[in-house]
Design a protein around this motif. Structure first.
Motif, mmCIF file in Angstrom:
data_model
loop_
_atom_site.group_PDB
_atom_site.id
_atom_site.type_symbol
_atom_site.label_atom_id
_atom_site.label_comp_id
_atom_site.label_asym_id
_atom_site.label_seq_id
_atom_site.Cartn_x
_atom_site.Cartn_y
_atom_site.Cartn_z
ATOM 1 N N UNK A 39 0.815 -1.212 0.000
ATOM 2 C CA UNK A 39 0.000 0.000 0.000
ATOM 3 C C UNK A 39 0.852 1.266 0.000
ATOM 4 N N UNK A 40 2.149 1.109 0.268
ATOM 5 C CA UNK A 40 3.040 2.264 0.328
ATOM 6 C C UNK A 40 3.851 2.442 -0.954
ATOM 7 N N UNK A 41 3.562 1.617 -1.955
ATOM 8 C CA UNK A 41 4.286 1.693 -3.225
ATOM 9 C C UNK A 41 3.316 1.934 -4.368
ATOM 10 N N UNK A 42 3.702 2.833 -5.287
ATOM 11 C CA UNK A 42 2.923 3.080 -6.500
ATOM 12 C C UNK A 42 3.812 2.928 -7.715
ATOM 13 N N UNK A 43 3.241 2.384 -8.779
ATOM 14 C CA UNK A 43 3.958 2.270 -10.046
ATOM 15 C C UNK A 43 3.411 3.339 -10.985
ATOM 16 N N UNK A 44 4.309 4.115 -11.591
ATOM 17 C CA UNK A 44 3.897 5.224 -12.449
ATOM 18 C C UNK A 44 4.379 4.998 -13.876
ATOM 19 N N UNK A 45 3.481 5.213 -14.831
ATOM 20 C CA UNK A 45 3.842 5.190 -16.243
ATOM 21 C C UNK A 45 4.099 6.626 -16.698
ATOM 22 N N UNK A 46 5.240 6.915 -17.334
ATOM 23 C CA UNK A 46 5.545 8.289 -17.749
ATOM 24 C C UNK A 46 4.738 8.771 -18.946
ATOM 25 N N UNK A 47 4.086 7.837 -19.647
ATOM 26 C CA UNK A 47 3.231 8.211 -20.776
ATOM 27 C C UNK A 47 2.278 7.059 -21.087
#
Length: 383
Positions: A213-221
């Motif tokens: 719950x403390x980690x997020x995965x982000x896509x740059x586009x």
């Protein structure tokens, strides 16, 4: 049930042609292959052994350059009847050659021409030819908009016409480019397992198996969204997206400049963030995104990519590391990495040579590469 080792028969005697651009990685791959074959032969009795252990599977080769810049490929030993794997890094800009008394750096075009020279030197004598191009040549020019060339598709067709049976690459920018060669094998492998393994080993504060719950995965586009969804799925984390707003009235360095990055997703405040993409070119997008995430009170920001270039230098990366915007960059050794990158506190190299050695061994024994394409179970195992 897996076949017994003594029943495994290679398609042909294994041979690896390592281009000058890939010497360091090629030596690591060869070392793994020799050890793998040694272990396998030790498990079966001498009467069932169908091949002899070699000290090296690398075939001596060279590219001979003339003073005007022209060249030719030369193989220094026989390749008749062998199962040949040609390995080259088209992104290695450290390789040079002499032309009219001046030293020139080799471009991706030069490297690809050398690949064709080496295949031409085989002259149809090999039993099979495979090309391992970790960084796919012209992968950023894989589709046509208006009156443009289709360089990647044309290059794949050239390799097909030269008799190449399989082409292997990593994290292809657009895997559907394989539609240009429907009768030739094309596989795009991924570095997800190796990167997550490195993340878990290096970052003790990042409890991948506990603090989901403390980690997020982000896509740059939007183009990297499928990759981000996969990472988020195996890690059990939320996923977010940055949308690039571009100015389509201008073209700068071959592309429309980014006006602003718009974030879409859950709250990032107090969370560790993993930005995933296939490559970092200039690094501009990663810098803008990390700054925006810090404004939203993200805790630690990590970046994971298959290929790192930093075409404008690493000074800004050094600055963002010192300011605490980016904690660590994880990148593979699938393309050339300058020593100054490796020496930086923010850089973590992810070795892919063992996977490539396993790929070569699998294909040489004519077995399915499907288990190598999906590492979900292995990732769950380390988590």
């Amino acid at each position: 049930m897996e076949e017994d080792n003594f029943k495994k028969i290679p398609f042909g005697q294994l041979g690896i042609i390592v281009h000058e651009s890939c010497k360091e990685l090629g030596k690591k791959i060869d070392k793994y292959l020799v050890q793998k074959r040694k272990d396998m032969l030790a498990e079966c009795s001498e009467e069932y052994q169908v091949e002899k252990l070699q000290e090296s599977y690398i075939i001596e080769s060279e590219i001979i350059r003339f003073s005007n810049g022209e060249g030719k490929g030369h193989l220094k030993e026989t390749i008749r009847g062998k199962d040949i794997f040609v390995i080259a890094d088209v992104g290695n800009y450290s390789v040079t050659y002499n032309m009219f008394g001046q030293e020139n750096r080799m471009s991706p075009d030069d490297h690809f021409q050398d690949i064709k020279r080496l295949i031409s030197a085989i002259a149809g004598k090999a039993r099979r030819i495979h090309v391992i191009m970790p960084l796919l040549y012209e992968s950023r020019q894989d589709k046509r908009n208006s009156r443009e060339s289709l360089d990647c598709a044309m290059a794949l067709q050239e390799l097909e016409n030269l008799g190449v049976e399989n082409i292997f690459t990593f994290d292809a920018h657009e895997p559907r480019v394989q539609n240009a060669i429907p009768q030739t094998g094309f596989e795009s492998l991924h570095s997800t397992y190796q990167i997550i393994k490195a993340l878990k080993r290096v970052e003790e504060d990042l409890n991948l198996d506990l603090d989901k719950d403390k980690l997020m995965v982000i896509s740059p586009d939007t183009g990297a969204m499928n990759r981000a969804i996969y990472y988020a799925g195996v890690l059990g984390s939320d996923v977010g997206l940055f949308y690039k707003r571009r100015d389509y009235k201008k073209i700068v360095n071959g592309q429309n400049p980014i006006v602003q990055h718009e974030y879409m997703g859950a709250e990032v405040a107090g969370k560790d963030v993993l930005i995933v993409d296939d490559m970092i070119a200039s690094g501009g997008s990663v810098f803008d995104i990390s700054k925006e995430l810090k404004k939203k009170n993200a805790r630690n920001i990590f970046v994971a990519v298959s290929f790192t270039f930093f075409t404008n230098g690493i000074e800004k990366m050094d600055e963002y590391y010192k300011k605490g915007y980016i904690q660590k960059l994880f990148s593979t050794n699938l393309t050339y990495i300058p020593q100054k990158f490796k020496d930086s506190d923010w850089f973590e190299e992810v070795d892919m040579s063992k996977l490539i050695a396993h790929l070569i061994d699998t294909v040489n024994y004519d077995e399915s590469v499907s288990p190598l394409l999906d590492a979900t179970d292995k990732i769950k195992g380390i988590l």
